[in-house]
Design a protein around this motif. Structure first.
Motif, short mmCIF file in Angstrom:
data_model
loop_
_atom_site.label_atom_id
_atom_site.label_comp_id
_atom_site.label_asym_id
_atom_site.label_seq_id
_atom_site.Cartn_x
_atom_site.Cartn_y
_atom_site.Cartn_z
N SER A 150 60.30 40.43 24.93
CA SER A 150 59.29 39.61 25.38
C SER A 150 58.21 39.48 24.39
O SER A 150 57.30 38.81 24.60
CB SER A 150 58.80 40.03 26.61
OG SER A 150 58.47 41.35 26.72
N THR A 195 62.25 43.18 31.17
CA THR A 195 63.48 43.10 31.76
C THR A 195 64.51 43.48 30.71
O THR A 195 64.66 43.10 29.45
CB THR A 195 63.93 41.64 32.10
OG1 THR A 195 63.06 41.14 33.09
CG2 THR A 195 65.12 41.49 32.54
N GLN A 250 61.28 49.93 26.69
CA GLN A 250 61.84 49.52 27.88
C GLN A 250 60.90 49.77 29.09
O GLN A 250 60.30 51.03 29.02
CB GLN A 250 63.16 49.99 28.24
CG GLN A 250 64.35 49.27 27.43
CD GLN A 250 65.81 49.90 27.81
OE1 GLN A 250 66.00 51.02 27.97
NE2 GLN A 250 66.66 48.82 28.15
N GLU A 294 65.96 41.74 27.21
CA GLU A 294 65.18 40.59 26.96
C GLU A 294 64.07 40.75 26.18
O GLU A 294 63.03 41.38 27.10
CB GLU A 294 64.99 39.78 28.23
CG GLU A 294 66.36 39.28 28.84
CD GLU A 294 65.79 38.24 30.41
OE1 GLU A 294 64.64 38.02 30.53
OE2 GLU A 294 66.63 38.04 30.97
N GLU A 332 60.56 45.05 26.34
CA GLU A 332 61.49 44.47 27.24
C GLU A 332 61.10 44.91 28.66
O GLU A 332 61.45 45.82 29.27
CB GLU A 332 63.01 44.99 26.86
CG GLU A 332 63.23 44.78 25.54
CD GLU A 332 64.64 45.21 25.45
OE1 GLU A 332 65.39 45.83 26.19
OE2 GLU A 332 65.23 45.14 24.07
#
Length: 382
Positions: free
Chosen positions: A185, A180, A147, A183, A178
């Motif tokens: 990616s 976001t 993250q 989500e 991620e």
């Protein structure tokens, strides 16, 4: 081979057969490493041959003292694996510490922090058995989540079947990034130091390859700076593909060396063992096995040498074929040796286990066949 290359190959062969084989008889049959004092002595002798860092990319700051094309380096590399631990640890790293190929393509800072200590043998790194380090290999096994963090990335998750992790200083970890939260990616490659807060060696995970320690790692809120990312975020599996493919060729050469050494053992045992009162060499079964072994080893050698100048096209076929060839030659060698073939006195039983482990892992022939098929189907124009 040229006369100069022939002399180098002969010197390396004598070193492996005389020095490494002798030391392996004095340690446990499944030992992953030589004793430190023995390793230091052999390292000094290996350095005298002038082919240190044999697998380093051409043009790198390290490499053999004489400029060797890749085809010559591969032919030398075939000799390095012809001993008991050679399937997974050719020559115990005496001629090359074998850092991850991606580090050669890292930034100047990353090469200074991670690559240079490995080349000087002042550090060690762990490796994921099923790392998706080519763009067309599956990324399903990626279990780490990264993250976005104000100062970089925060990693969470477990990493299974990690080799050489017990004393490693760092390693490359592939993670689902991620930008976001929640989500996904893409998959990114980050270097993770083992002294980071949250880095945990959970447990050993023994496998068929008993000569290599395999562990499960847990990363719990491990924070990393942006500078630890290799290449572009979300493009980790495709980073330094050319260097990774080139490294695959050296693995194919090492596997061909296993097949060649097993064939040499067969040529001796067919005269020392007898069947129905006559040497095995006079029977059709042994003669056909010898012929099949020679065909497999010779074809494997020809394929990896042909790939030296076309590794983008032939590296994966070379590796898949070499693994199948080595496995089949070792199996026939065990049959010809009879009960001795399964004894720890000979390297055959360890080779058979470790080749089987390679076939189950990300280095497996089926995985590379699928990668070849994916490449063929994705580039076909109707």
């Amino acid at each position: 081979m040229s006369e100069a290359l022939d002399l180098i190959v002969l010197a390396v062969r004598r070193f492996v057969r005389n020095e490494i084989w002798l030391q392996e008889r004095r340690i446990d049959a499944n030992a992953a490493h030589l004793p430190d004092d023995v390793f230091d002595t052999l390292l000094m002798r290996a350095g005298e041959l002038g082919i240190d860092h044999l697998m380093a990319p051409r043009g790198a700051s390290v490499g053999p003292q004489i400029d060797l094309p890749d085809a010559d380096r591969l032919r030398i590399a075939e000799e390095l694996s012809q001993h008991r631990a050679g399937a997974l640890n050719p020559a115990y790293g005496l001629f090359d510490p074998d850092p991850p190929a991606q580090l050669y393509a890292g930034s100047d800072e990353q090469r200074e922090r991670f690559l240079e200590p490995l080349l000087r043998r002042e550090a060690s790194c762990f490796r994921g058995v099923e790392d998706p380090d080519l763009a067309f290999l599956p990324t399903d096994a990626v279990r780490i989540r990264a993250q976005k963090h104000p100062l970089g990335w925060m990693l969470d998750g477990t990493k299974l079947f990690v080799s050489d992790a017990a004393n490693a200083d760092f390693g490359i970890v592939y993670c689902n990034t991620e930008a976001t939260p929640g989500e996904r990616s893409g998959v990114s490659a980050l270097v993770v130091e083992s002294d980071r807060v949250g880095f945990q060696r959970w447990r050993s995970w023994p496998t068929l390859a008993t000569g290599r320690d395999t562990m499960e790692l847990n990363l719990s809120a491990v924070k990393l700076p942006e500078s630890n990312a290799l290449g572009e975020i979300n493009a980790g599996p495709s980073f330094a593909n050319d260097l990774v493919l080139r490294r695959r060729l050296f693995t194919a050469a090492h596997l061909t060396g296993i097949a060649s050494a097993a064939q040499d053992m067969c040529r001796g045992v067919v005269w020392s063992r007898r069947e129905h009162g006559a040497p095995l060499a006079q029977g059709e079964r042994a003669r056909l096995a010898l012929a099949d072994n020679e065909i497999a080893a010779s074809a494997s050698r020809a394929l990896y040498l042909s790939a030296a100048d076309r590794f983008e096209e032939l590296a994966l076929p070379s590796l898949a074929f070499a693994l199948d060839a080595a496995s089949s030659v070792v199996a026939r060698a065990m049959d010809l040796h009879g009960p001795a073939g399964g004894s720890a006195d000979l390297p055959l039983e360890r080779w058979s286990r470790e080749l089987r482990w390679m076939s189950l892992s990300g280095s497996g022939a089926d995985q590379h066949r699928l990668a070849i098929a994916q490449l063929l189907t994705s580039t076909f124009k109707k």
